[in-house]
Enzyme design. Structure first.
Site, short mmCIF file in Angstrom:
data_model
loop_
_atom_site.label_atom_id
_atom_site.label_comp_id
_atom_site.label_asym_id
_atom_site.label_seq_id
_atom_site.Cartn_x
_atom_site.Cartn_y
_atom_site.Cartn_z
N ASP A 67 0.81 -1.22 0.00
CA ASP A 67 0.00 0.00 0.00
C ASP A 67 0.84 1.26 0.00
O ASP A 67 2.07 1.22 0.19
CB ASP A 67 -0.96 0.00 1.21
CG ASP A 67 -0.32 -0.50 2.50
OD1 ASP A 67 0.92 -0.49 2.59
OD2 ASP A 67 -1.05 -0.90 3.41
N HIS A 138 -7.32 -4.62 10.23
CA HIS A 138 -7.04 -4.43 8.80
C HIS A 138 -5.77 -5.15 8.36
O HIS A 138 -4.84 -5.34 9.15
CB HIS A 138 -7.02 -2.93 8.41
CG HIS A 138 -5.84 -2.13 8.87
ND1 HIS A 138 -5.93 -0.81 9.23
CD2 HIS A 138 -4.52 -2.44 9.01
CE1 HIS A 138 -4.74 -0.37 9.55
NE2 HIS A 138 -3.87 -1.33 9.43
N GLU A 143 -9.70 -1.66 5.41
CA GLU A 143 -10.33 -1.39 6.70
C GLU A 143 -11.58 -2.25 6.85
O GLU A 143 -12.10 -2.78 5.87
CB GLU A 143 -10.69 0.10 6.77
CG GLU A 143 -9.50 1.04 6.60
CD GLU A 143 -8.59 1.13 7.83
OE1 GLU A 143 -8.48 0.15 8.59
OE2 GLU A 143 -7.96 2.18 8.02
C1 F6R Z 1 1.49 -1.50 6.19
C2 F6R Z 1 0.16 -2.07 6.30
C3 F6R Z 1 -0.63 -2.07 7.55
C4 F6R Z 1 0.19 -2.34 8.82
C5 F6R Z 1 -0.70 -2.27 10.05
C6 F6R Z 1 0.08 -2.48 11.33
O1 F6R Z 1 2.00 -1.64 4.88
O2 F6R Z 1 -0.32 -2.51 5.31
O3 F6R Z 1 -1.65 -3.04 7.45
O4 F6R Z 1 0.77 -3.61 8.71
O5 F6R Z 1 -1.33 -1.02 10.11
O6 F6R Z 1 0.95 -1.41 11.50
P1 F6R Z 1 2.09 -1.44 12.64
O7 F6R Z 1 3.04 -2.50 12.21
O8 F6R Z 1 2.70 -0.08 12.57
O9 F6R Z 1 1.40 -1.75 13.91
#
Ligand code: F6R
Length: 261
Positions: A67, A138, A143
């Site tokens: 993303d 997500h 979402e």
């Molecule tokens: C990032 C992504 C998100 C994150 C998720 C967890 O490319 O696609 O799904 O993996 O928001 O984020 P962290 O690792 O910062 O808790």
């Protein structure tokens, strides 16, 4: 879904890196799906170490990131392209022309989404997809309540995600409110998936993903249908799970690879 519980995030990231490194050694021109965020930073450090100290060769590897924020240029220091360059690409011998991150600043974002799907298909599909998990369940930026069959598309970020990620932008107003993300259908076509989720903030999402119903309100639950998904947790993210007999607390040094093929 195979669930592995490690003592701490460090161990979990080293295990995740081992799974990816194994794929690279077996298939030197493998296609990797990559994630950003706080969770995989340690995993990328381990891949860099394996490259420097154990000759892990990325020269033929192709990558597709999940993303990118809408409106950010690749040079923006909060863009996911920038993150990947800083945490992985500039430390290894990868051909940058083979690294793909959706262009969040494309003039025609819908065309960019279609093109991203076409590039994944042209590359032969994704061999191993790395995922993190949002506090709201997500995966990518899919979402809650989006279609479980979605393809690469533009999503409005949820309140929870805006709150979780705003700090790095200084404040919520300067944070993008949309992202381009691989869809859940796109992610599910990866031949192998490794999802990492650590820490007490992920307890609820982990419970819903693994033990809840398969439902769009927890996008991560789609992985229950995947034939080869490994979820790596630590003690604290696994704290709410009920069917603990089915999960494994393992020392990754004792893993036999046959088990993970
Ligand atoms: C990032 C992504 C998100 C994150 C998720 C967890 O490319 O696609 O799904 O993996 O928001 O984020 P962290 O690792 O910062 O808790």
């Amino acid at each position: 879904m195979e669930v592995i519980i490690q003592d701490n995030p460090e161990e979990g990231c080293i295990l995740g890196a081992k799974i990816i490194a194994k794929k690279i050694r077996e298939k030197p021109d493998a296609v990797l799906g990559l994630a950003t965020g706080r969770t995989p930073e340690r995993l990328y450090r381990e891949l860099v170490r394996l490259h420097r100290e154990e000759d892990l060769d990325f020269s033929q590897i192709t990558t597709f990131n999940l993303d990118e924020y809408v409106g950010l240029s690749p040079e923006h220091d909060q863009s996911y392209r920038y993150f990947m360059n800083e945490h992985l690409f500039r430390h290894i011998n990868i051909d940058l022309a083979k690294t793909n991150v959706p262009a969040g600043n494309a003039a025609d974002l819908h065309a960019e989404c279609r093109d991203y799907e076409a590039r994944i298909t042209a590359a032969g599909g994704i061999d191993v997809q790395l995922l993190g998990l949002g506090r709201n369940g997500h995966i990518g930026f899919n979402e809650p309540t989006g279609s479980l069959r979605s393809r690469t598309w533009i999503k409005i970020l949820s309140e929870q995600t805006l709150n979780d990620n705003a700090a790095v932008f200084g404040n919520r107003d300067s944070m993008p409110k949309h992202a381009v993300t691989m869809g859940i259908g796109t992610i599910m076509e990866a031949r192998q998936i490794v999802l990492l989720a650590f820490g007490p903030a992920k307890v609820r999402a982990v419970m819903d993903m693994i033990e809840g119903p398969l439902a769009a309100v927890c996008p991560g639950s789609a992985l229950q249908e995947h034939p080869r998904a490994t979820v790596v947790l630590d003690d604290s993210s696994a704290a709410g799970l009920r069917y603990t007999d089915h999960y494994r607390w393992v020392d990754h040094n004792k893993l036999t690879w046959q088990r993970y093929d």
